[in-house]
Every structure is written in structure tokens, then in C-alpha cells.
Design a protein around this motif. Structure first.
Motif, mmCIF file in Angstrom:
data_model
loop_
_atom_site.group_PDB
_atom_site.id
_atom_site.type_symbol
_atom_site.label_atom_id
_atom_site.label_comp_id
_atom_site.label_asym_id
_atom_site.label_seq_id
_atom_site.Cartn_x
_atom_site.Cartn_y
_atom_site.Cartn_z
ATOM 1 N N CYS A 323 75.514 20.051 110.349
ATOM 2 C CA CYS A 323 76.565 19.570 111.029
ATOM 3 C C CYS A 323 76.101 18.769 112.255
ATOM 4 C CB CYS A 323 77.387 20.745 111.581
ATOM 5 S SG CYS A 323 78.272 21.757 110.389
ATOM 6 N N ASP A 324 74.739 18.931 112.620
ATOM 7 C CA ASP A 324 74.262 17.920 113.544
ATOM 8 C C ASP A 324 73.900 16.611 113.297
ATOM 9 O OD1 ASP A 324 72.018 18.477 112.390
ATOM 10 O OD2 ASP A 324 70.797 19.313 113.860
ATOM 11 N N GLY A 325 74.152 16.238 112.077
ATOM 12 C CA GLY A 325 73.885 15.034 111.231
ATOM 13 C C GLY A 325 72.279 15.003 110.830
ATOM 14 N N SER A 326 71.639 15.825 110.892
ATOM 15 C CA SER A 326 70.318 15.647 110.198
ATOM 16 C C SER A 326 70.469 15.922 108.816
ATOM 17 C CB SER A 326 69.259 16.660 110.894
ATOM 18 O OG SER A 326 69.950 18.065 110.593
ATOM 19 N N VAL A 327 69.399 15.452 108.016
ATOM 20 C CA VAL A 327 69.674 15.505 106.579
ATOM 21 C C VAL A 327 68.153 16.224 106.283
ATOM 22 C CG1 VAL A 327 69.539 14.679 104.256
ATOM 23 C CG2 VAL A 327 70.730 13.651 106.265
ATOM 24 N N ARG A 328 68.421 17.402 105.361
ATOM 25 C CA ARG A 328 67.096 18.120 105.060
ATOM 26 C C ARG A 328 67.144 18.359 103.435
ATOM 27 N NH1 ARG A 328 66.819 23.194 109.280
ATOM 28 N NH2 ARG A 328 67.209 21.938 110.994
ATOM 29 N N GLY A 329 65.843 18.571 102.818
ATOM 30 C CA GLY A 329 65.943 18.773 101.463
ATOM 31 C C GLY A 329 65.618 20.348 101.513
ATOM 32 N N VAL A 330 66.381 20.933 100.729
ATOM 33 C CA VAL A 330 66.185 22.312 100.346
ATOM 34 C C VAL A 330 65.802 22.761 98.951
ATOM 35 C CG1 VAL A 330 67.468 24.632 100.404
ATOM 36 C CG2 VAL A 330 68.055 22.745 102.082
ATOM 37 N N ALA A 331 64.723 23.604 98.999
ATOM 38 C CA ALA A 331 64.161 24.058 97.826
ATOM 39 C C ALA A 331 65.030 24.732 96.979
ATOM 40 C CB ALA A 331 62.650 24.585 98.120
ATOM 41 N N ASP A 332 64.682 24.625 95.662
ATOM 42 C CA ASP A 332 65.413 25.597 94.689
ATOM 43 C C ASP A 332 65.127 27.405 94.978
ATOM 44 O OD1 ASP A 332 66.499 23.386 93.541
ATOM 45 O OD2 ASP A 332 65.464 23.641 91.831
ATOM 46 N N THR A 333 63.944 27.412 95.492
ATOM 47 C CA THR A 333 63.321 28.767 95.815
ATOM 48 C C THR A 333 63.896 29.412 97.106
ATOM 49 O OG1 THR A 333 61.341 27.690 96.566
ATOM 50 C CG2 THR A 333 61.556 28.455 94.231
ATOM 51 N N SER A 346 80.084 30.882 111.644
ATOM 52 C CA SER A 346 79.937 31.986 112.701
ATOM 53 C C SER A 346 79.793 33.310 112.263
ATOM 54 C CB SER A 346 81.352 31.714 113.564
ATOM 55 O OG SER A 346 82.575 32.175 112.650
ATOM 56 N N GLY A 347 78.949 33.236 111.217
ATOM 57 C CA GLY A 347 78.254 34.283 110.799
ATOM 58 C C GLY A 347 77.556 35.327 111.556
ATOM 59 N N GLY A 348 76.827 34.621 112.710
ATOM 60 C CA GLY A 348 75.825 35.499 113.376
ATOM 61 C C GLY A 348 74.488 35.722 112.879
ATOM 62 N N GLU A 349 74.218 35.178 111.813
ATOM 63 C CA GLU A 349 73.066 35.131 110.929
ATOM 64 C C GLU A 349 72.124 34.588 111.864
ATOM 65 O OE1 GLU A 349 76.182 34.634 107.890
ATOM 66 O OE2 GLU A 349 75.567 33.440 109.455
ATOM 67 N N VAL A 350 70.665 35.117 111.836
ATOM 68 C CA VAL A 350 69.505 34.566 112.409
ATOM 69 C C VAL A 350 68.606 34.040 111.640
ATOM 70 C CG1 VAL A 350 67.358 34.851 114.409
ATOM 71 C CG2 VAL A 350 69.604 36.498 114.431
ATOM 72 N N LYS A 351 69.243 33.049 110.992
ATOM 73 C CA LYS A 351 68.609 32.512 109.754
ATOM 74 C C LYS A 351 68.691 30.946 109.820
ATOM 75 C CE LYS A 351 68.947 36.344 106.964
ATOM 76 N NZ LYS A 351 69.875 37.285 107.876
ATOM 77 N N THR A 352 67.862 30.009 109.140
ATOM 78 C CA THR A 352 68.229 28.591 109.152
ATOM 79 C C THR A 352 67.499 27.980 107.775
ATOM 80 O OG1 THR A 352 68.324 26.578 110.112
ATOM 81 C CG2 THR A 352 66.393 28.014 110.509
ATOM 82 N N VAL A 353 68.147 27.048 107.023
ATOM 83 C CA VAL A 353 67.626 26.217 106.070
ATOM 84 C C VAL A 353 66.427 25.496 106.780
ATOM 85 C CG1 VAL A 353 69.263 26.041 104.743
ATOM 86 C CG2 VAL A 353 69.158 24.395 106.326
ATOM 87 N N SER A 354 65.220 25.517 105.995
ATOM 88 C CA SER A 354 64.243 24.656 106.397
ATOM 89 C C SER A 354 63.747 23.613 105.467
ATOM 90 C CB SER A 354 62.921 25.402 106.480
ATOM 91 O OG SER A 354 62.488 26.023 105.524
ATOM 92 N N SER A 355 63.115 22.553 106.065
ATOM 93 C CA SER A 355 62.970 21.275 105.225
ATOM 94 C C SER A 355 61.920 21.823 104.083
ATOM 95 C CB SER A 355 62.330 20.350 105.877
ATOM 96 O OG SER A 355 63.081 19.652 106.846
ATOM 97 N N GLU A 356 62.083 21.106 102.579
ATOM 98 C CA GLU A 356 61.321 21.235 101.634
ATOM 99 C C GLU A 356 59.808 20.933 101.860
ATOM 100 O OE1 GLU A 356 61.919 18.132 98.515
ATOM 101 O OE2 GLU A 356 62.802 17.120 99.984
#
Length: 356
Positions: A323-333, A346-356
Motif C-alpha cells: 500500500c505504500d507503493g513499493s513492489v516486493r517479490g515474495v517467496a513461495d516458502t 488492521s489485524g495488529g500483527e507484528v509481521k511483514t512480508v520481506s523481499s525474496e
């Protein structure tokens, strides 16, 4: 003496002529060497081409992200929704993609789209004539160059007539699917960003715009259908008709229990994401993140309710737009919990997707 000398000269010419050619063994050796070199070079060439296609795919999502933010700037931080309820019961479900067109230099195409026209239920009414030209127009930014299904497809309307429609390789976030909302057109709010009657604003994304997916890759099907539930079809090219789409079957999918999931499959359709213009139809461009990227479990459909995965032809990865406009690759794993968290606003989770 002169005859001997002439004979020697002739013999030398014959020998030199013979030495100018290749023997059969030498020719075979050269062919073998060329074959080995081609075998070594082709994978490198293919890898370079795929890298270029993946870069172009990421650029497409970047352009969608810029359009998304320009749309939000124009409409008081609002995100594009999936249309609105209509007195006739079925929503007037113009997709978020249709609303982003003027912000990606496609205003002439959007001029063909009259948002005041009620499209109606696809099983009861033909697509209005004035929208057919728009529906049949391929938008390059909407199509991943690696997507083998990126083409014009035919849709049969209730009258029996066919019309051309174009699809998209990118779907907007309609939620994690963990909240039990699997239908993008009922008007029921989800934990994601987009549904019928949604009024989501950037300020509502309290998990952080850099942690929340806006759009993700999803593949277009190759068309056609398979009436038998078995064998399992390629999930990149088909989605499965199912007898149930709910949290129970979702839990089986989460556990990787493909046998339980397979028991609910009644057939297959290759019309995945063939329709960028409409959002609530089964082949429309809204997806949830209940299944992990490129899951071996196929997307499931019951009516217009869907349980989906981000999918791509890029080996081992999918591209997502945050949503910030950045593009990332997410691994299948990617960890399943992290993946699900990235689909909630707004789930409140302390997690984030990271680049592949």
C-alpha cells in the motif's frame, strides 16, 4: 625428369585438395561441440529473458501503485472499491481496475466505461453493448509478460451470444480469507481493502502501508473446462469448482490436506481472471490470500465465492504491490502466518512480508 617433377606437383595438389575438406569424424565432433554450447547457452538466455519479464512485471505493479496513490490523492485518501449495491439485488460491480484507468494514461479507455450503466447479474443479462469494447481491450499494465493466458478470451452471455473480454494478471486485496469473507460482491466488509460498498481509506490501514498488500500477482487461465474432478489440473491455468468454500475447507488447505480439499472439487474452469472490468464475477480481479503463494492446492470457487492464492510463472516467487507503493517479490516458502497478516489492514500483527 620433367615427367617426374610434374607428377609430384599433381600429387601435391591432390593431397592439398583432400586436406581442405573435413572428414566425417571431424564434422561429427564439430556438431557435438556446437550442440553442447547451445545446451549451455539456452538456459542462460531463457533465464535472462525471464529476469527481464519479471522486471517488467514489477514495473507494471509499480505503475498500478502510482495510479492507486494518485486516485487516493484525488478522492480524499479513498481506495477504489468493487462497485456499489444496486436496487436490483446484484451489485453494479465495476472493478477497482476500471477506476484506476485515468491515472495510468488510459483515460480514453475509461471514457468507454459508463459507470452509470447497471451491468446486472451476469447469468441474467448480457453485457451492455457500450461496455463490450472496453471489456475487450487489453491493457498492457494489467498483464504480466510471463503470463501464458494473457490474451483475448470469449465469454458466452445468457442470450447465447459471445463477446470478447480481456483479463489481468493482478488482483486487488479483498482480505485474508481468515474472516470467512469469500465473496467480493455481497457488500460484506472484509479484513482487506476492497469489496462492494467499501470505503477504505489509507488512514484505515493501521498495520502500516508498508506491511499491507494492495495488489498481488494472479495468473490468467487458458480457457476451457474439465467436468471431471480428477485428475488435479495445473493451478496456474485452472481453478476448481467446489461444493464448499468456507473456513473448514480453508483449515484443511492451511494444513496442506490436499485429499480433503480434493474431495470438495466437482470440476475445473480455465477462465481464471479473464475479466478486468468486473469485480464480483468468479473470473474477476479480486483475490484473497487464504492460500499461500503458488499453493499446490488450486483456487476454489463456489458460485462467486473464491478461495485464492497469489500465483505467477516466475519460478519460486510472486510479485506484490504494498500500500505504500513499493513492489516486493515474495517467496513461495513464506511463513503462512506472515502471509495471512500481510492481507489484513488492521489485524495488529507484528509481521511483514520481506523481499525474496
Amino acid at each position: 625428369m620433367s615427367l617426374n617433377r610434374e607428377w609430384v606437383l599433381v600429387s601435391r595438389r591432390v593431397v592439398s585438395r583432400r586436406r581442405a575438406g573435413f572428414t566425417l569424424v571431424e564434422l561429427l565432433v564439430v556438431i557435438a561441440i556446437i550442440g553442447v554450447l547451445v545446451g549451455l547457452l539456452l538456459p542462460a538466455v531463457q533465464a535472462a529473458r525471464e529476469a527481464a519479464r519479471r522486471m517488467q512485471c514489477g514495473n507494471n505493479l509499480k505503475q498500478i501503485g502510482l495510479a492507486l496513490h494518485n486516485y487516493a490523492s484525488t478522492y480524499s485518501e479513498s481506495m477504489p472499491n468493487n462497485g456499489y449495491s444496486y436496487p436490483g439485488g446484484y451489485p453494479s460491480d465495476f472493478s477497482p481496475h476500471a477506476k484506476l484507468l485515468p491515472f495510468m494514461e488510459q483515460k480514453n479507455l475509461q471514457d468507454l466505461v459508463d459507470f452509470g450503466v447497471y451491468m446486472g447479474h451476469p447469468a441474467l443479462a448480457d453485457l451492455p453493448v457500450e461496455l463490450r469494447q472496453a471489456a475487450a481491450t487489453q491493457v498492457p499494465i494489467f498483464e504480466c509478460p510471463s503470463d501464458v493466458g494473457a490474451d483475448i478470451h470469449l465469454m458466452t452471455m445468457p442470450s447465447g451470444a459471445t463477446t470478447e473480454i480481456a483479463g489481468t494478471s493482478y488482483g486487488m486485496n479483498m482480505g485474508s480469507g481468515l474472516d470467512g469473507v469469500f465473496h467480493p460482491g455481497t457488500g460484506t466488509p472484509s479484513d482487506g481493502l476492497c469489496w462492494v460498498n467499501a470505503k477504505t481509506k489509507l488512514r484505515d490501514i493501521t498495520d502500516g502501508t508498508s506491511n499491507t498488500i494492495a495488489f498481488a500477482e494472479t495468473t490468467m487461465g487458458i480457457g476451457g473446462s474439465v467436468s471431471s474432478p480428477t485428475p488435479l489440473q495445473d493451478p496456474l491455468q485452472y481453478r476448481a469448482y467446489a461444493s464448499t468454500v468456507d473456513n473448514t475447507i480453508g483449515a484443511a488447505a492451511d494444513a496442506g490436506d490436499i485429499a480433503t480439499v480434493q474431495a470438495t472439487i466437482t470440476g475445473w474452469t480455465g477462465d481464471r481472471n479473464h475479466y478486468w472490468l468486473r469485480g464480483s464475477v468468479p473470473n474477476g480481479p479480486l483475490i484473497n490470500g487464504r492460500l499461500t503463494p503458488n499453493s499446490e492446492i488450486p483456487d476454489l470457487q463456489l458460485g462467486s465465492s473464491k478461495m485464492t492464492a497469489a500465483r505467477s510463472y516466475h519460478p519460486g516467487t510472486v510479485k506484490v504491490l504494498l500500500c505504500d507503493g513499493s513492489v516486493r517479490g515474495v517467496a513461495d516458502t513464506i511463513d503462512r502466518n506472515v502471509w495471512h497478516a500481510s492481507w489484513t489492514r488492521s489485524g495488529g500483527e507484528v509481521k511483514t512480508v520481506s523481499s525474496e
